[in-house]
Every structure is written in structure tokens, then in C-alpha cells.
Design an enzyme around this catalytic site. Structure first.
Site, mmCIF file in Angstrom:
data_model
loop_
_atom_site.group_PDB
_atom_site.id
_atom_site.type_symbol
_atom_site.label_atom_id
_atom_site.label_comp_id
_atom_site.label_asym_id
_atom_site.label_seq_id
_atom_site.Cartn_x
_atom_site.Cartn_y
_atom_site.Cartn_z
ATOM 1 N N SER A 1 0.830 -1.195 0.000
ATOM 2 C CA SER A 1 0.000 0.000 0.000
ATOM 3 C C SER A 1 0.873 1.258 0.000
ATOM 4 C CB SER A 1 -0.884 -0.049 1.260
ATOM 5 O OG SER A 1 -1.674 1.103 1.375
ATOM 6 N N LYS B 1 -17.818 12.446 -7.267
ATOM 7 C CA LYS B 1 -16.980 13.635 -7.389
ATOM 8 C C LYS B 1 -17.200 14.261 -8.775
ATOM 9 C CE LYS B 1 -14.387 12.189 -3.444
ATOM 10 N NZ LYS B 1 -13.311 11.434 -2.825
#
Ligand SMILES: *Cc1c(COP(=O)(O)O)cnc(C)c1O
Length: 404
Positions: free
Chosen positions: A136, A247
Site C-alpha cells: 500500500s 466527485k
């Protein structure tokens, strides 16, 4: 029993740090984007919103509104069930096909939000794949971090946007590991963009899957709004592309795209996909219309770029420092939570400018900022007004010295 003192002790600590969140009570005005009514007592009745993630104003686009209204009249409000039990609407499948096409993938899977899509997909992949290791990026979004945590598999954090560090960390893993490299394209707090090609090449070299969050890029980058990976011609080399409808597309919902088997796997095993009511069909219809529009229309993207460049240039002229980056996000660093909150309050109350202070834990302590997102609908006059306000405040406040 009174438990409130337990709650209040922690809330008071948050307030003392300057990190207590206060939400602006707004009422968006359809057709007047980026203006909104403001219901806070001390603020003007109308404010200009400078921090919306409705990056292109698509949430008020006539075609998108018409699609939602038409679908409400046709299907009603809610989906009426989970996807498994009666809630799969024709509109969901039409949208999933549109999303698969957008990213050049075989399939797509819809979720109720981008947060849920990251959480559910990463946790399912990490928990179910044999010897899974999730690598990650250190600045990944909370939704990915929570998904990885829930997977309870091995996790390795690599240096932000650093393919060489990723290479070293992948090389150190055992051969039998199923490696998943999770990262974003546009990082929304600094507005920097990942070196996707280098990351993909490193992942391919080690036989790792790639999981790319394009939440702040879909609709905005690439010839059809497919994101940064589309712009760079890399979509077919990424295993899973994740995005949001909330968004730039101006609606709500999240999704993943990938091979048919990958989407079927997540569909079949992710609790966050199955055990929740499906998105309202009207939301799906509106999102599909917004995506389809931005696949062929470039006007919104071009005008947004112009206004972003314009604000940057005017800030430079006035000597107001902002983070350089190649995206549409303009962070002005304040580096103090109390000052950041105070500046935001003054902008709102005295200038009718709404920009939310971004404080810890959204960003690391000491990097507090105001984050501006100019849209195609912010006028030149609104940009000038903002820069004038910032110039006045910059002179008044001690931050000028702290930042210099
Ligand atoms: C906002 C965000 C999400 C979550 O998307 P929502 O649709 O708002 O839930 C996921 N990833 C990143 C990087 C985000 O900024």
C-alpha cells in the site's frame, strides 16, 4: 448512568488541538454553481464554494438532472432491496456496462460509495486470495487503509510514489505470495500524480496485481474522462481500476472495473457489496448520463484547466505560496491547525468565500492547508475576489512569516 463525560473528554481534547470539525451548513443553488446559500448565523446568506469535489459542476448539469428526474418518474425513489434480493435494477446493469467501457474492461461492479468499493474490494481480495500481501502506498486514502486492515492479511507500506521502494519491497516477498499493489492516481491532498507506468512495470516484473484508485481523476483526465491511466494508455495493464460517481460525475456511488472473473469474485464474496441496499435507480441513471456526457465533451475539462491555471498564476503574482503539482487541486499551506481554521472562518464571514480547513488526521500535523478546487463555472471575477481576500489576509496574519 451518564456516559456523556466519556464522550466530552475526548471531544474537548480535539477542540484544544484545533482539530474539531465544524461543518458548514450549505444549500446548493441549482443553476448558480459554485454559489450556495449558507445557513450559518455569522456568515453571509450566499457564499462561493471553493472546495467542492463536484469538480465540473456536473451535479447541476441539465442532462444529468433530467436523467434523474425521468428515472424517478419511471422507477420511483429507492432500489427496493439489496442487489441479491430484488434490488438489481436494469439501470444498475446499464451503468456497469458504461463503466466497463469507460475503462476498457470486461466488467464493472457498483457500490453505494467509493469508500465502500475500496473497503469491500481490498478486504475481500486480501482475505480470500492465497498468501495475499497488500503493498500500500503510504499516502493511500482512509477507505483503502480500512479495507486492508479488515483483510487481515500481510501488509507492506511503500514510500509514496516511489517505484524503487516498491521494487525492493516486492523483491523481499516469498515467491508463493499473491501480491496486490494498491495506489491512487491523483492524491487529493497534495494534488500530485503517481508515476503509474513505472509502478505498473515494477508490479509486472514481480507478477503482482495492480489496484488503482482513480477517484480524483475520473471524468477529469484522459480523452474520455477515464482517468490518468487512460491518458497514459495504461488502463489495460492495470488489474483493477476503482472510481467514484460522487466527485467529478456529480452523483453518488462507487465502483470497481476489471476482468469478468475479478468482478464476479468480488460480487460473490464481498459483504459490503451484498448486504446493503442497492443505489437508487435514478442515481444510476444520472451517473450514466454524466459519464456518457464527459466521454465526448471536453469543454468542461478545458475550461476547468483554464481556471485552475488562472488561479495559480494570480496567487503567484501576489506571492501566496501554493503547492506545485500537475493536477486540478491547489493547496495553500498554512501549517497550523488553529490558523487554518481561523483563516477559513474569516474568509467565510467577511468575504463570502467557503474553503474548508484541512487539518489532522486528514493530513499530517504541521501540514494544515486550505485546498482550492476551481471548476469551469468559477468566473474570472470570483477568482479575482478570492485572490484579493487571500492577499489582504496574508498581510494581516502572521502566517506570512511562518510560511516564508
Ligand atoms: C473520496 C475518496 C474515496 C471515497 O469515494 P466516495 O465515493 O466519496 O465514498 C475513495 N478514495 C479516495 C482517494 C477519495 O478521495
Amino acid at each position: 448512568m451518564n456516559f456523556d463525560y466519556l464522550f466530552n473528554t475526548q471531544l474537548d481534547a480535539l477542540k484544544d488541538e484545533g482539530n474539531y470539525r465544524i461543518f458548514a451548513e450549505l444549500e446548493r443553488q441549482c443553476g448558480a454553481f459554485p454559489k450556495a446559500k449558507c445557513h450559518d448565523d455569522e456568515s453571509p446568506d450566499e457564499v462561493t464554494v471553493w472546495c467542492s469535489n463536484d469538480y465540473l459542476g456536473m451535479g447541476q448539469h441539465p442532462k444529468v438532472r433530467a436523467a434523474m428526474q425521468e428515472a424517478i418518474d419511471r422507477c420511483g425513489t429507492g432500489a427496493g432491496g439489496t442487489r441479491n434480493i430484488s434490488g438489481t435494477n436494469h439501470e444498475h446493469l446499464l451503468l456497469e456496462r458504461e463503466l466497463a467501457d469507460l475503462h476498457g474492461k470486461e466488467a464493472a461492479l457498483l457500490f453505494t460509495s467509493g469508500y465502500v468499493s475500496n473497503w469491500a474490494s481490498l478486504s475481500t481480495l486480501g482475505a480470500r486470495l492465497p498468501n495475499a500481501v497488500i503493498l500500500s502506498d503510504s499516502l493511500n486514502h482512509a477507505s483503502m487503509i480500512e479495507g486492508i486492515r479488515h483483510a487481515r492479511c500481510q501488509k507492506v507500506i511503500w514510500e509514496h510514489n516511489d517505484p524503487e521502494d516498491l521494487d525492493r519491497k516486492l523483491a523481499a516477498l516469498p515467491a508463493n505470495a499473491t501480491k496486490i499493489v494498491a495506489f491512487e492516481s491523483v492524491y487529493s491532498m497534495d494534488g500530485d500524480i503517481a508515476p503509474i507506468r513505472e509502478i505498473v512495470e515494477v508490479a509486472e516484473k514481480h507478477g503482482a496485481m495492480t489496484y488503482l484508485d482513480e477517484v480524483h481523476a475520473v471524468g477529469l483526465y484522459g480523452p474520455r474522462g477515464g482517468g490518468v491511466a487512460e491518458r497514459e494508455g495504461l488502463m489495460d495493464r492495470i488489474t483493477l481500476i476503482e472510481g467514484t460517481l460522487g466527485k467529478a460525475y456529480g452523483c453518488m456511488g462507487g465502483y470497481v472495473t476489471g476482468s469478468a472473473a475479478l468482478c464476479d469474485f468480488i460480487r460473490s464474496f464481498a459483504s459490503g457489496f451484498i448486504f446493503t441496499t442497492a443505489l437508487p435507480p435514478a442515481v444510476a441513471a444520472a451517473a450514466r448520463t454524466s459519464i456518457a456526457h464527459l466521454k465526448t465533451s471536453d469543454i468542461e475539462r478545458m475550461q476547468q484547466r483554464r481556471q485552475v491555471a488562472r488561479l495559480r498564476q494570480m496567487l503567484d503574482q501576489k506571492g501566496i505560496p501554493h503547492l506545485e503539482n500537475p493536477s486540478h487541486i491547489i493547496p495553500v499551506m498554512i501549517k497550523d491547525p488553529v490558523k487554518c481554521r481561523m483563516l477559513s472562518d474569516i474568509l467565510m464571514r467577511e468575504w463570502g468565500i467557503y474553503v474548508q480547513p484541512i487539518n489532522y488526521p486528514t493530513v499530517p500535523k504541521g501540514t494544515e492547508r486550505l485546498r482550492f478546487t476551481p471548476s469551469p463555472l468559477h468566473t474570472d471575477a470570483e477568482i479575482e475576489h478570492l485572490v484579493e481576500a487571500l492577499t489582504v489576509l496574508w498581510k494581516q496574519c502572521a502566517i506570512a512569516h511562518a510560511v516564508a
